[in-house]
Design an enzyme around this catalytic site. Structure first.
Site, short mmCIF file in Angstrom:
data_model
loop_
_atom_site.label_atom_id
_atom_site.label_comp_id
_atom_site.label_asym_id
_atom_site.label_seq_id
_atom_site.Cartn_x
_atom_site.Cartn_y
_atom_site.Cartn_z
N CYS A 380 0.83 -1.20 0.00
CA CYS A 380 0.00 0.00 0.00
C CYS A 380 0.87 1.26 0.00
O CYS A 380 1.46 1.58 -1.03
CB CYS A 380 -0.98 -0.05 1.16
SG CYS A 380 -2.47 0.90 0.81
N HIS A 519 -3.61 -5.16 0.58
CA HIS A 519 -3.00 -5.73 1.79
C HIS A 519 -3.05 -7.26 1.76
O HIS A 519 -3.98 -7.87 2.32
CB HIS A 519 -3.74 -5.21 3.03
CG HIS A 519 -3.48 -3.76 3.27
ND1 HIS A 519 -2.40 -3.31 3.98
CD2 HIS A 519 -4.15 -2.66 2.85
CE1 HIS A 519 -2.42 -1.98 4.02
NE2 HIS A 519 -3.47 -1.57 3.33
N GLU A 521 -1.36 -9.34 3.36
CA GLU A 521 -1.16 -9.95 4.68
C GLU A 521 -2.48 -10.35 5.34
O GLU A 521 -2.51 -11.24 6.18
CB GLU A 521 -0.38 -8.99 5.59
CG GLU A 521 -1.11 -7.73 6.09
CD GLU A 521 -1.09 -6.57 5.13
OE1 GLU A 521 -0.82 -6.78 3.91
OE2 GLU A 521 -1.36 -5.42 5.56
N1 GLN Z 1 -1.95 6.64 2.99
C1 GLN Z 1 -2.05 5.90 1.77
C2 GLN Z 1 -3.42 6.04 1.12
O1 GLN Z 1 -4.37 6.41 1.76
C3 GLN Z 1 -1.72 4.45 1.99
C4 GLN Z 1 -2.71 3.75 2.85
C5 GLN Z 1 -2.20 2.44 3.37
O2 GLN Z 1 -1.01 2.17 3.34
N2 GLN Z 1 -3.07 1.61 3.88
O3 GLN Z 1 -3.55 5.76 -0.05
#
Ligand code: GLN
Length: 547
Positions: A380, A519, A521
């Site tokens: 992310c 994600h 994970e």
């Molecule tokens: N802050 C970033 C976004 O909102 C990444 C979010 C995250 O890593 N879950 O896109």
């Protein structure tokens, strides 16, 4: 109709109620039953989505897009049953539903009260989908005696009375402290805790007792007598080397048998525990060790990246190697050269995160991994940082950055390679967002499909070209820069099916450099390690072999 097991806690918090519930779920599955686990949290936040990871640990995201308590991660990892939005609720959510109904006039002029309106709402929540499984396990957050928890305790008490006899049982988890000077385990706090529970009308059927030492027979008898519980329903929950030992350890202590006895299920189906024996074999008989650096912001609290830590362990299990994760504060690299910190690691992982603090350090970590050809997994924000790094250092865009940071700072400094996503497609409708929307529940959340490029590294890792992974983000890599970045060796190897949203990037001419917007994970399990984590650890093992 499901049988219900209500799990409560007493004496102190952090005893591992979520884990115990998850392990019991796994044991009931091993006996051939279907299960679903639910968490009822007494706090007033509508969901944990707006809570700092420092406060509450990781936010676990479900396929259907709910931001939930991290215990749902334990439930999924132990049972493999995908959690749903309807598996997690808080006082905040219950009260806001009750108040919405009141405003709509649904209560037909009645005075709204905790009993019955709030308790009814809780009971309705508990019964959602009760016909789908053999056992519904409902864990109540916090400890008995908390003011906020009272409506939940009252609701489960009523619920058990509403159901036919023998349909519900109560399991209470407490602590038996060891007093070294006396050389004894003390039962008094447990007695008080059970007394508290009984004073609100709940008589536990099973006591699960955390203790550093084995519980002597004498103590067990005493607890049974004073707490009005059968002796064979007083179960020890010893401290364990690894959480994955819990199903086997609790089985040895007789937990699943006690539960089946409490429901009078006889003869009890024999347990099939080979899944957990294999998990333990892979953990205990691992050979060698790989060291993974996790460069992030919330390094002070391990629970903040709970699922990542577990997914790495699973990746190790897939390769029969131990994974040693070390957390490094990204901000250090904003002041110092990352090399002395990162040399010696076999792989680098940059996890998700929010806000600008530490991001320049994460970009340095990505650069180090790319240039030194060390396996890199960016999750992310970790993917967004890898793209910004490539744009700056390969694409010559010195001011590449994310709109998130400019928005936070209130001024424009960057060319937004990562921009705020205002509209996207979910199923067959379009979702729209504005930068100044409410913070809670407004991200791109839950499972989305990604199409992978044939012949790419990720397609090889996944063994297919269409995947579904869970998202939680507001910002997105801009496809405007795709062509130029691809010319410089950063391939967009996974895209949303409409081709508009980059889901995965990978560096060509690198042994293993992958960034994912989602994600992975959250979907890894000890008995089914996630392919990305399994292959990431495999790549780290290659590096380890070379040094
Ligand atoms: N802050 C970033 C976004 O909102 C990444 C979010 C995250 O890593 N879950 O896109």
């Amino acid at each position: 109709m499901a049988r219900f097991i209500f799990i409560t806690g007493g004496v102190v918090s952090s005893l591992g109620k979520g884990l115990a519930s998850a392990a019991l779920g796994a044991l009931l599955q091993a006996r051939g039953f279907s299960v679903r686990l639910r968490k009822l949290d007494p706090y007033l936040n509508v969901d944990p989505g707006t809570m700092s990871p420092f406060e509450h640990g990781e936010v676990f995201v479900t396929d259907d897009g709910a931001e939930t308590d991290l215990d749902l991660g334990h439930y999924e990892r132990f049972t493999g049953v995908a959690a749903r939005a309807t598996d997690s609720v808080s006082s905040g959510r219950i009260y806001s539903t009750v108040l919405e109904k009141e405003r709509r006039g649904d209560y037909l002029g009645k005075t709204i009260q905790v009993i019955p309106h709030v308790t009814d709402e809780i009971k309705d929540f508990i019964s959602i989908g009760e016909d789908e499984v053999d056992f519904m396990l409902c864990e109540i957050g916090g400890t008995v005696g908390d003011i906020e928890g009272l409506p939940f305790f009252e609701a489960i008490r009523q619920f058990s009375q509403d159901k036919p006899l023998g349909q519900c049982i109560f399991m209470h988890l407490t602590l038996l402290p060891y007093i070294a000077s006396a050389g004894e385990l003390k039962t008094k706090p447990t007695q008080h805790s059970v007394k508290e529970l009984r004073s609100i009308g709940i008589a536990p059927d099973i006591l699960l007792l955390r203790s550093e030492h084995p519980i002597p027979e004498k103590e067990r008898e005493k607890i049974a007598q004073f707490c009005n519980v059968r002796k064979d329903a007083v179960i020890a929950a010893p401290d364990l080397e690894t959480i994955y030992e819990a199903p086997l350890a609790y089985h040895r202590e007789g937990l699943d048998q006690a539960v089946l006895d409490a429901f009078r299920i006889s003869p009890a189906p024999r347990p099939e525990l080979s899944r957990w024996e294999d998990v333990m074999d892979r953990l205990v008989n691992a050979e060698g060790e790989v060291r993974v650096a996790i460069v992030g912001k919330y390094t002070r609290l391990e629970d903040a990246y709970k699922s990542i830590a577990e997914a790495l362990t699973h990746g190790g299990m897939a390769n029969r190697v131990r994974v040693k994760s070390e957390w490094i504060d990204a901000e250090i690299f904003e002041r110092e050269d990352p090399a002395p910190y990162l040399e010696g690691f076999h792989a680098i992982l940059v996890p998700g995160g929010f806000g600008e603090r530490g991001t320049e350090g994460k970009i340095k970590a990505a650069q180090f991994a790319r240039e030194r050809k060390i396996p890199y997994l960016g999750i992310c924000l970790g993917m967004q940082m890898a793209v910004i790094e490539a744009a700056r250092n390969l694409g010559g865009m010195a001011d590449a950055g994310s709109e998130e940071f400019d928005h936070e700072a209130g001024r424009k400094r960057f060319t937004p390679v990562v921009y705020h996503l205002k509209e996207w497609v979910k199923g067959n409708h379009t979702v729209a967002r504005k930068l100044d929307d409410d913070k809670g529940g407004t991200m791109r959340l839950g499972a989305y499909t990604a199409s992978l490029t044939k012949g790419s590294k990720v397609a090889q890792v996944y063994g297919c070209t269409s995947i579904e992974e869970r998202h939680r983000h507001r910002y997105e890599v801009d496809t405007k820069f795709r062509e130029s970045l691809e010319q410089h060796g950063l391939c967009f190897s996974g895209m949303s099916p409409d081709g508009r949203l980059p889901e995965i990037v990978e560096v060509k001419d690198h042994p293993w450099f992958i960034g994912v917007q989602f994600h992975p994970e959250l979907k890894s399990k000890p008995f089914a390690p996630h392919p990305l984590f399994a292959d990431f650890v495999r790549a780290a093992k290659e590096v380890e072999r070379l040094v």
